[in-house]
Motif scaffolding. Structure first.
Motif, short mmCIF file in Angstrom:
data_model
loop_
_atom_site.label_atom_id
_atom_site.label_comp_id
_atom_site.label_asym_id
_atom_site.label_seq_id
_atom_site.Cartn_x
_atom_site.Cartn_y
_atom_site.Cartn_z
N ALA A 19 0.84 -1.21 0.00
CA ALA A 19 0.00 0.00 0.00
C ALA A 19 0.87 1.26 0.00
O ALA A 19 0.57 2.22 -0.71
CB ALA A 19 -0.94 0.00 1.20
N ARG A 20 1.93 1.25 0.79
CA ARG A 20 2.85 2.40 0.81
C ARG A 20 3.51 2.58 -0.55
O ARG A 20 3.71 3.70 -1.02
CB ARG A 20 3.89 2.24 1.90
CG ARG A 20 3.33 2.42 3.29
CD ARG A 20 4.46 2.39 4.34
NE ARG A 20 3.91 2.40 5.68
CZ ARG A 20 3.46 3.49 6.29
NH1 ARG A 20 3.48 4.64 5.68
NH2 ARG A 20 2.99 3.41 7.52
N SER A 21 3.84 1.48 -1.20
CA SER A 21 4.45 1.55 -2.53
C SER A 21 3.46 2.15 -3.54
O SER A 21 3.83 3.00 -4.35
CB SER A 21 4.88 0.14 -2.97
OG SER A 21 5.33 0.16 -4.30
N ILE A 22 2.22 1.71 -3.48
CA ILE A 22 1.19 2.27 -4.38
C ILE A 22 1.03 3.77 -4.12
O ILE A 22 0.99 4.57 -5.06
CB ILE A 22 -0.14 1.53 -4.20
CG1 ILE A 22 -0.03 0.11 -4.77
CG2 ILE A 22 -1.31 2.29 -4.85
CD1 ILE A 22 -1.21 -0.80 -4.44
N ALA A 23 0.95 4.15 -2.85
CA ALA A 23 0.80 5.57 -2.51
C ALA A 23 1.99 6.38 -3.01
O ALA A 23 1.83 7.49 -3.54
CB ALA A 23 0.62 5.74 -1.01
N ARG A 24 3.19 5.84 -2.85
CA ARG A 24 4.39 6.55 -3.30
C ARG A 24 4.38 6.70 -4.82
O ARG A 24 4.65 7.79 -5.34
CB ARG A 24 5.64 5.80 -2.86
CG ARG A 24 6.92 6.51 -3.23
CD ARG A 24 8.16 5.76 -2.72
NE ARG A 24 9.35 6.42 -3.15
CZ ARG A 24 9.88 6.32 -4.37
NH1 ARG A 24 9.30 5.57 -5.28
NH2 ARG A 24 10.99 6.96 -4.69
N PRO A 31 -2.79 15.52 -3.89
CA PRO A 31 -2.29 15.01 -2.61
C PRO A 31 -2.74 13.57 -2.40
O PRO A 31 -3.87 13.21 -2.73
CB PRO A 31 -2.90 15.95 -1.57
CG PRO A 31 -3.97 16.71 -2.27
CD PRO A 31 -3.74 16.61 -3.73
N ILE A 32 -1.83 12.76 -1.89
CA ILE A 32 -2.08 11.34 -1.65
C ILE A 32 -1.91 11.09 -0.15
O ILE A 32 -0.91 11.50 0.44
CB ILE A 32 -1.07 10.45 -2.42
CG1 ILE A 32 -0.99 10.83 -3.90
CG2 ILE A 32 -1.36 8.98 -2.20
CD1 ILE A 32 -2.24 10.59 -4.69
N PHE A 33 -2.88 10.40 0.45
CA PHE A 33 -2.84 10.11 1.87
C PHE A 33 -3.03 8.63 2.11
O PHE A 33 -3.62 7.93 1.29
CB PHE A 33 -3.93 10.89 2.62
CG PHE A 33 -3.73 12.37 2.54
CD1 PHE A 33 -2.93 13.02 3.45
CD2 PHE A 33 -4.35 13.10 1.53
CE1 PHE A 33 -2.73 14.38 3.37
CE2 PHE A 33 -4.16 14.46 1.45
CZ PHE A 33 -3.34 15.11 2.36
N LEU A 34 -2.53 8.16 3.23
CA LEU A 34 -2.76 6.79 3.68
C LEU A 34 -3.71 6.82 4.86
O LEU A 34 -3.63 7.71 5.70
CB LEU A 34 -1.43 6.15 4.10
CG LEU A 34 -0.50 5.80 2.95
CD1 LEU A 34 0.92 5.59 3.45
CD2 LEU A 34 -1.00 4.57 2.21
#
Length: 168
Positions: free
Chosen positions: A98-103, A112-115
């Motif tokens: 998920a962090r990779s997708i967000a990055r 803006p992209i948030f988790l």
């Protein structure tokens, strides 16, 4: 992407003051999975949330193109990616994904992209669908988009929650 955006949005600083999220406008939520990605969106005033669709995972290029098309079609001003943590709050292998997708989204999009913590969104989504009368096949088809809607509802709840008072 800043450290705050990389973590789930459970902080004491007012998010909209720290990051450029317009006060109004649709937000697209993504429930990332290994086989499918669920999408949901809110209305421009951020009052209601609805599941949109489920995308089959393929190459990054294909996934990005489908997400971009939804962003354009829905006129989204920000994106929230579900961050699947363990029940203890620890990171999981899917958290890294998920962090990779967000990055990658933050490098590819000008939004803006948030988790957002999504520990139990899939279980809650299945429960909602079953309570609405959906059968097993219908639940499997709609669960990812419904989970994205839950992620977005949680995120919007944090955006609208009052700041805790700071005592000096």
């Amino acid at each position: 992407m800043s450290d705050l955006q990389q973590k789930q949005i459970t902080n004491t600083a007012k998010i909209t003051e720290r990051f450029p999220i317009p006060a109004e406008g649709r937000i697209l939520a993504i429930d990332p999975g290994t086989k499918r990605v669920g999408l949901a969106v809110c209305d421009p005033l951020r009052i209601t949330v609805r599941p949109v669709t489920t995308i089959e995972r393929g190459s990054w290029k294909s996934l990005l193109a489908k997400i971009e098309a939804q962003i354009l079609d829905l006129d989204a001003v920000a994106v929230v990616v579900g961050l699947p943590l363990e029940s203890s709050g620890e990171e999981s292998p899917m958290s890294a994904e998920a962090r990779s997708i967000a990055r990658k989204l933050s490098l590819s999009l000008k939004l803006p992209i948030f988790l957002q913590d999504e520990r139990v969104s899939s279980y809650e989504a299945k429960g909602r669908l079953w309570r609405s009368g959906a059968g097993l096949a219908e639940t499997r088809k709609r669960v990812d988009a419904e989970a994205a809607a839950i992620i977005l509802e949680d995120f919007l709840g944090l955006l609208s929650s009052p700041l805790p008072s700071v005592e000096e």
